[in-house]
Design an enzyme around this catalytic site. Structure first.
Site, PDB file in Angstrom:
ATOM      1  N   LYS A  75       6.510  31.384   2.228  1.00 46.70           N
ATOM      2  CA  LYS A  75       7.117  30.758   1.193  1.00 46.70           C
ATOM      3  C   LYS A  75       8.646  30.343   1.776  1.00 46.70           C
ATOM      4  O   LYS A  75       8.991  29.426   1.019  1.00 46.70           O
ATOM      5  CB  LYS A  75       7.475  31.783   0.206  1.00 46.70           C
ATOM      6  CG  LYS A  75       6.278  32.052  -0.724  1.00 46.70           C
ATOM      7  CD  LYS A  75       5.784  31.111  -1.791  1.00 46.70           C
ATOM      8  CE  LYS A  75       4.677  31.661  -2.645  1.00 46.70           C
ATOM      9  NZ  LYS A  75       4.397  30.665  -3.860  1.00 46.70           N
ATOM     10  N   ASP A 123       7.048  36.096  -7.676  1.00 49.30           N
ATOM     11  CA  ASP A 123       6.424  37.562  -7.538  1.00 49.30           C
ATOM     12  C   ASP A 123       7.318  38.044  -6.503  1.00 49.30           C
ATOM     13  O   ASP A 123       7.010  39.307  -6.376  1.00 49.30           O
ATOM     14  CB  ASP A 123       5.060  37.187  -7.196  1.00 49.30           C
ATOM     15  CG  ASP A 123       3.996  37.178  -8.411  1.00 49.30           C
ATOM     16  OD1 ASP A 123       4.324  37.808  -9.299  1.00 49.30           O
ATOM     17  OD2 ASP A 123       2.869  36.321  -8.408  1.00 49.30           O
TER      18      ASP A 123
END
Length: 398
Positions: A75, A123
């Site tokens: 990410k 998340d």
């Protein structure tokens, strides 16, 4: 459970928008941006010959994103890259001239960035990337986390100076709340999922992920015949599948999308032939993949460029973490977080099932690539599941 892609668009050309966003030119630009990051280095590509032999395949390579830009997951490539691009675009608008990434830390650009706030739902890993990108450019960030995000992951994001906002409910609830609050405050939302009218910024996030497969193809001795990649909303899977389709064409590998059985929204969409939102159920250990509705842009790509969709059970994900931590023979140890080893969990399940092997033509000549999408982003949870601290696993890998 595995199904083949029966969508009418399967193997068809990508949407021109996606081809432009995720093609060779865009990926080269991502690498140019990365070259201006002080802590950038290509992530390792590990060969695991002993595990490959045990699975009855020719080769197995794992692209290890656990060290990416010091953030612990793939990410790091998406959110921070999008933030940098958006700051430079705003600088161009305000300054009235082209502004290159080489000017990112100049006083005029930093002055513009200081007036910007970037928000997102997460998340854990995507929010850390957005927050780190905002701090890098001198902007502010507001990160929305749902009830299932651990306190340790929240603290890891907050260390980058982000304002942390807790939201009741699921990841999907946090997406809606982040969009509402950002719109009300004039903040820029940097989501890794798309919705009608909001596609360009998620496209930039996905564009950042092309560095993974570009680096892997450069380092592999031969192109893979099979690629297993995990999915939440589908962004990284779609980015890699698109790049492979655009670069390798008819020679592209079989691409298998892997999801937790408890949060298999892309699998359900593949069954339905369109984007499907599934009901929220019991939480999955693969917390970074716990998503209940695909990104429409990701689905648009995967419906064309993925070849199979499969689900893995909780114990399969934990077994994959342990298999990577305790390698066979001379294979290197790899620290994979709960979601990081999901691609391997998919491969392990297929390798043990004759029908699934036949369905995707996995055999003794197969060359498989998987992606460890995260390291031990929650070290305490990792230690509970593997029985040894991540730093001890890393010591054995040296």
């Amino acid at each position: 459970m595995l199904i083949l892609n029966r969508h009418t668009g399967h193997n068809g050309p990508l949407d021109p928008r996606d081809a432009e966003t995720l093609g060779v030119g865009a990926a080269a630009e991502v690498e140019r941006y990365l070259s201006h990051r002080n802590n950038h280095a290509p992530t390792p590509l590990h060969a695991l010959p002993a595990l490959a032999a045990g699975l009855g395949i020719a080769t197995l390579h794992v692209k290890d994103e656990g060290t990416r830009l010091g953030l612990g997951s793939f990410k790091a490539l998406g959110g921070s890259y999008a933030v940098i691009r958006l700051v430079l675009e705003e600088a161009e608008r305000q300054l009235g001239r082209p502004v290159d990434v080489a000017e990112l830390h100049t006083p005029p650009v930093r002055a513009i960035a200081s007036g910007m706030t970037f928000g997102c739902a997460t998340d854990g890993n995507h929010g850390k990337s957005v927050a780190a990108g905002a701090r890098l450019v001198g902007a502010q960030s507001a990160i929305f986390v749902h009830a299932g995000v651990s306190d340790e992951r929240v603290a890891a994001i907050a260390r980058y100076g982000a304002e942390m906002i807790r939201v009741d409910g699921t990841y999907d609830d946090s997406i809606r709340e982040s969009a509402r609050v950002c719109a009300a405050n004039g903040w820029t939302i940097v989501s890794d999922t798309s919705w009608p009218g909001y596609e360009r910024i998620p496209g930039l996030v996905m564009q950042g992920y092309t560095a993974i497969i570009r680096e892997a193809l450069r380092a592999l001795p031969q192109a893979p015949t099979h690629v297993f990649v995990q999915a939440g909303v589908g962004g990284v899977a779609a980015a890699l599948a698109a790049y492979l389709a655009l670069v390798l064409g008819k020679e592209r590998p079989a691409f298998i999308v892997v999801e937790p059985a408890r949060a298999a929204c892309i699998f359900a969409s593949a069954q339905a032939g369109e984007v499907v939102k599934i009901a929220h159920g019991e939480a999955t250990v693969m917390a970074m993949l716990e998503c209940y509705e695909p990104s429409p842009v990701a689905w648009r790509i995967l419906s064309r460029a993925a070849d199979a969709f499969m689900t893995v059970e909780e114990e399969g994900a934990v077994a994959a973490m342990n298999r990577l931590a305790r390698p066979l023979g001379t294979d290197i140890a790899v620290v994979a977080g709960e979601s990081g080893g999901a691609g391997l969990a998919g491969l392990l399940a297929v390798a043990e099932d004759h029908d699934m092997r036949q369905a995707i033509r996995l055999d003794a000549g197969s060359r498989v690539l998987i992606v460890n999408t995260e390291g031990a982003t929650d070290p305490e949870r990792y230690t509970q599941l593997v029985g040894v601290a991540p730093e001890m696993v890393l010591r054995t890998a040296i």
